[in-house]
Design an enzyme around this catalytic site. Structure first.
Site, PDB file in Angstrom:
ATOM      1  CB  SER A  90      46.728  41.457  41.920  1.00 53.69           C
ATOM      2  OG  SER A  90      47.909  41.891  42.523  1.00 53.69           O
ATOM      3  CG  ASP A 114      46.167  48.609  42.236  1.00 53.28           C
ATOM      4  OD1 ASP A 114      47.039  48.663  41.339  1.00 53.28           O
ATOM      5  OD2 ASP A 114      45.610  47.545  42.565  1.00 53.28           O
ATOM      6  CG  HIS A 123      47.868  45.714  39.238  1.00 53.07           C
ATOM      7  ND1 HIS A 123      47.420  46.148  40.467  1.00 53.07           N
ATOM      8  CD2 HIS A 123      48.264  44.431  39.423  1.00 53.07           C
ATOM      9  CE1 HIS A 123      47.549  45.167  41.350  1.00 53.07           C
ATOM     10  NE2 HIS A 123      48.055  44.110  40.739  1.00 53.07           N
TER      11      HIS A 123
END
Ligand SMILES: *[C@@H]1O[C@H](CO)[C@@H](O)[C@H](O)[C@H]1NC(C)=O
Ligand SMILES: *[C@@H]1O[C@H](CO)[C@@H](O)[C@H](O)[C@H]1NC(C)=O
Ligand SMILES: *[C@@H]1O[C@H](CO)[C@@H](O)[C@H](O)[C@H]1NC(C)=O
Ligand SMILES: *[C@@H]1O[C@H](CO)[C@@H](O)[C@H](O)[C@H]1NC(C)=O
Ligand SMILES: *[C@@H]1O[C@H](CO)[C@@H](O)[C@H](O)[C@H]1NC(C)=O
Ligand SMILES: *[C@@H]1O[C@H](CO)[C@@H](O)[C@H](O)[C@H]1NC(C)=O
Ligand SMILES: *[C@@H]1O[C@H](CO)[C@@H](O)[C@H](O)[C@H]1NC(C)=O
Ligand SMILES: *[C@@H]1O[C@H](CO)[C@@H](O)[C@H](O)[C@H]1NC(C)=O
Ligand SMILES: *[C@@H]1O[C@H](CO)[C@@H](O)[C@H](O)[C@H]1NC(C)=O
Ligand SMILES: *[C@@H]1O[C@H](CO)[C@@H](O)[C@H](O)[C@H]1NC(C)=O
Ligand SMILES: *[C@@H]1O[C@H](CO)[C@@H](O)[C@H](O)[C@H]1NC(C)=O
Length: 738
Positions: free
Chosen positions: A527, A145, A200
């Site tokens: 995601s 990621d 994220h």
């Protein structure tokens, strides 16, 4: 003419802003050299082979320079062989011809695509949930990621012992990055350090395996205990993305390292805008190697929905995840001066204490009369700040809000706009509510109906929504553009309005002008659904550490519950949710599984007519396809069945499958066909009863589907269920034409 002028000044400013982003994104490509990935297949097993010196030799040879400084970007040498290097076009051509080089492809940019979701899935906190703590603690999830926030409470190592013995990784997160016994590994491929400054990566990792953190919320919204699927497991973070995107050379490196480091599972929430051929797709290649080493890769379907064929993770050795809602929804009320309440959808943490403020429509706040049309959309350069100050601004477009000058955004008390994605509550850096079109129209009518329109924008509240799960409109849909007979996505999981850990340096609204620093945030996307399934896969693996990736994938798919999707045609079918919604508890007890190994996938690729060269690229070794190792793609022993037919005339199509008994000895399964949708299909299963004397025993069967008059606007489906009275092993069967 005056109007045209206005068009120009308004639109010019808008185009400029739009371009800013893409200019920086392609900066790297403006040189005559570019990064190529030189892929050399599997590592030779010779003891005297040193990959790095081989790579340097090759580079010296093709560049004709003894110093290759700045050329070698990366050597892959742990799980497969190859390197990434800066090459000119002619050097690229020469390296292709070199001995041992399987293929050369350009480095590419990919894009990243997040309480109560685990309860919703039936994995409750505490005593109610069966756990295998010792094995859970030995399970390592590799998260590829944009980094991770190591100080997050979700990754605290309170109560954790030293890393499992099998761990061979490292903590090379760069400056000021410390691992612990929970976050046991970190690697960085971006030269920025593994610290997540976006949010994220922290969100995805904590969703998969974060600790239970009590009283977590986004500024009071969604409060409760935030936790991952396997809170007892360890995390290794591989940072391949920066703000500009995620490079395929970094992704290849991350797979190379993660496999060698000893992770048990890989979670990767990213993808290209369109599906790539397997041999041109860094994730598909990396995941193939992971699969051969017993590691399942779980990936997001993409956020390109509801468009058909927007799913970007299409290889059968990937577990591809769509996104759906949970029974918690967020909404933001707007109370008008006439006491009417409109229910909008944002995550609005700003508390205006219910106070009424004057409403001003963008059009009435135009800098000049000729800009009204664009001020209505709140385009930059068109709105007069003095007319907005201290008022609630109403804009006619969500898309252009990001472009509005920050000075104007923050001069307004709040902004109300019509939503473009009505099923998702987004965050804004200012007080806001996003209205359904109908409500937006009634707001505009109200503004017109009175001399002093006013409203209050309330803080976000949450509701229990019984109408769930529903597939997110944004969630990428099938059919699979690359392997048309493999149904994708595979399953759906929570991916709408998910609360999980966040980087305090990340912008909660993902805009440059959001100055809030939070430890938890609410995010939506595939995601976010991907790490939920990575958590489920890890959970299954803690009970069956020896299960292969395909067994885990099969267990998750055949025990998923049926769901509904909104929309019409293809987007409302299995092409939205695959086998259905994951059920972690049921996945522990699938009864039968559909197994696949490397040879099966190679036979499938042969059946896809992959050439020796491109096959070598994926498998990492030379394979000759022949009649003996080639199957029709739809006969791959996949847990779902799908076939594209060439026309809507009468047809007969068959599927060959083999199941392995992982339930109880001496069990008998009977086949059952349950209706799906579309035109009528007749299904015959032979044999229709399967008896197993022992565990691990395999039995094969054939499914013959006949029908006619397929609707080219709507696929037809049925469900095959193998049932022994205890287990229901369900596979959707989807036939379609276009
Ligand atoms: C994304 O897809 C486009 C279109 O197929 C392709 O040109 C581009 O190279 C791909 N990028 C990545 C990062 O794979
Ligand atoms: C290191 O990280 C911590 C944790 O956020 C931060 O508070 C500190 O300022 C950082 N130190 C440096 C030198 O960057
Ligand atoms: C969440 O906030 C609400 C309202 O402030 C409060 O009533 C509730 O007890 C909180 N729940 C938790 C778990 O903190
Ligand atoms: C709105 O409701 C309040 C309190 O219920 C009341 O005092 C007020 O008169 C109402 N206003 C209108 C315009 O109906
Ligand atoms: C509940 O979820 C459904 C499906 O997403 C949605 O249409 C509906 O608006 C939601 N209800 C509320 C009150 O938010
Ligand atoms: C976020 O977490 C840090 C510890 O990592 C803590 O000091 C800080 O108060 C937290 N912030 C909020 C808003 O809870
Ligand atoms: C799907 O929708 C149909 C029709 O609205 C309904 O009868 C059915 O119960 C729904 N199924 C699920 C799993 O929600
Ligand atoms: C592979 O080639 C054969 C023979 O040309 C053809 O019949 C078949 O449809 C092709 N398969 C795929 C998946 O393209
Ligand atoms: C594939 O076939 C070619 C030509 O017949 C042969 O030279 C090569 O050794 C074969 N490779 C393998 C891996 O069987
Ligand atoms: C299964 O059935 C066979 C034959 O009836 C019997 O011999 C065997 O003991 C049974 N196995 C188990 C585990 O019950
Ligand atoms: C089947 O295909 C024919 C020719 O393309 C078309 O005219 C007909 O409408 C189609 N039938 C259905 C049910 O889609």
């Amino acid at each position: 003419m005056a109007k045209l002028g206005a068009t120009f000044s308004c639109l010019l400013s808008c185009l400029f802003l739009l371009f800013l982003g893409s200019v920086s994104a392609i900066k790297d490509d403006l040189q005559d050299k570019q990064v190529y990935i030189v892929y050399m297949g599997s590592l030779p097993s010779r003891a005297d082979y040193t990959p790095m010196s081989h790579h340097i030799n090759i580079l010296q040879e093709i560049t004709g320079e003894s110093s290759i400084e700045g050329r070698l970007v990366r050597s892959y040498k742990r799980s497969f062989n190859g390197f990434a290097a800066m090459l000119t076009e002619s050097e690229r051509e020469r390296v292709v011809e070199m001995e041992g080089v399987v293929s050369v492809f350009p480095n590419k940019m990919l894009q990243l695509q997040t309480t109560r979701s685990w309860d919703f899935m039936g994995l409750k906190e505490g005593k109610g949930t069966k756990r295998n703590p010792t094995v859970e603690s030995d399970t390592i999830i590799g998260v590829i990621d944009i980094g991770i926030w190591p100080e997050s409470e979700s990754f605290s190592d309170k109560g954790f012992g030293p890393p499992p013995k099998k761990w061979k990784g490292a903590c090379s997160g760069g400056r000021n990055f410390t691992c612990n016994n929970k976050l046991i590994g970190a690697r960085d491929y971006t030269r920025e350090g593994t610290r997540d400054t976006d949010g994220h990566g922290t969100h995805t990792a904590s969703t998969a395996a974060g600790n239970a953190v009590a009283d977590a919320s986004f500024v009071g919204i969604g409060n409760g205990t935030a936790r991952g699927g396997v809170p007892g497991s360890r995390i290794a973070a591989y940072k391949v993305c920066s703000a500009r995107g995620c490079t395929s050379e970094a992704i290849m490196s991350a797979f190379d390292d993660a496999i060698a480091d000893g992770v048990d599972l890989i979670s990767i929430s990213m993808g290209n805008k369109t599906a790539q051929m397997f041999h041109e797709d860094a994730i598909a290649i990396g995941a193939f190697h992971a699969m051969t080493k017993g590691i399942l890769t779980v990936i997001s379907a993409g956020n390109g929905g509801p468009t058909d064929s927007s799913v970007t993770a299409v290889a059968p050795w990937l577990l591809t995840v769509a996104a759906s809602t949970t029974n918690r929804g967020f909404f933001t009320k707007v109370v008008l001066g006439n006491n009417k309440t409109l229910v909008g959808k944002t995550v609005n943490a700003f508390d205006l204490k219910g106070k009424m403020y004057p409403l001003v429509y963008g059009k009435s706040a135009a800098l000049s009369a000729d800009k009204e049309e664009f001020a209505e959309l709140c385009l930059p350069g068109c709105v007069d700040i003095s007319k907005v100050k201290g008022k609630i601004l109403v804009c006619n477009s969500q898309d252009t809000l990001g472009l509005l000058e920050p000075s104007i955004k923050f001069a307004a008390i709040a902004i109300i706009y019509p939503t473009v994605i009505p099923d998702v509550a987004f965050l804004q850096p200012f007080p806001s509510s996003a209205l359904q079109e109908e409500d937006h129209q009634s707001l505009l009518s109200y503004i017109e109906s009175t001399n002093s329109p006013q409203a209050a924008v309330l803080k976000t509240e949450s509701i229990f929504n019984q109408t769930s799960p529903v597939i997110g409109s944004f969630s990428s849909r099938g059919p699979n553009n690359i392997a048309v007979d493999i149904l994708k996505p595979d399953v759906t999981a929570p991916g709408v309005e998910i609360l999980a850990a966040y980087s305090p340096l990340g912008s909660p609204a993902s805009t440059g002008d959001d100055t809030r620093h939070v430890n938890f945030s609410v995010v939506s996307g595939t995601s976010m659904s991907c790490p939920h399934v990575a958590g489920v896969a890890a959970y299954v693996k803690t009970f069956y550490p020896k299960w292969s990736p395909s067994m885990i994938q099969s267990a998750i798919m055949t025990t998923a519950w049926p769901v509904n999707a909104t929309g019409t045609g293809f987007t409302s079918t299995e092409f939205a949710y695959g086998s259905g919604h994951v059920d972690p508890v049921a996945a522990l007890n699938p009864g039968l599984v559909y197994e696949l190994n490397k040879a099966d996938h190679i036979a499938f690729l042969c059946g896809m007519n992959y050439t020796v060269t491109s096959l070598k690229l994926i498998a990492g070794e030379a394979v000759n396809c022949s009649k003996d190792n080639e199957i029709l793609p739809r006969n791959l022993n996949y847990p779902s069945m799908s076939a594209k037919l060439s026309s809507n005339s009468s047809f007969t199509v068959t599927f060959d499958r083999t199941v392995t008994n992982v339930g109880t000895p001496n069990s008998t399964y009977k086949s059952k066909i349950v209706a799906g949708h579309g035109s009528k299909l007749s299904v015959e299963v032979t044999p229709s009863v399967l008896s197993f004397e022992t565990v691990s025993e395999k039995q094969s069967f054939k499914v013959t589907v006949t029908g006619s008059e397929l609707n080219s606007k709507l696929p037809s489906s049925v469900n095959l269920i193998w049932s022994d009275g205890t287990h229901n092993v369900r596979s959707p069967i989807v036939v379609w034409t276009r």
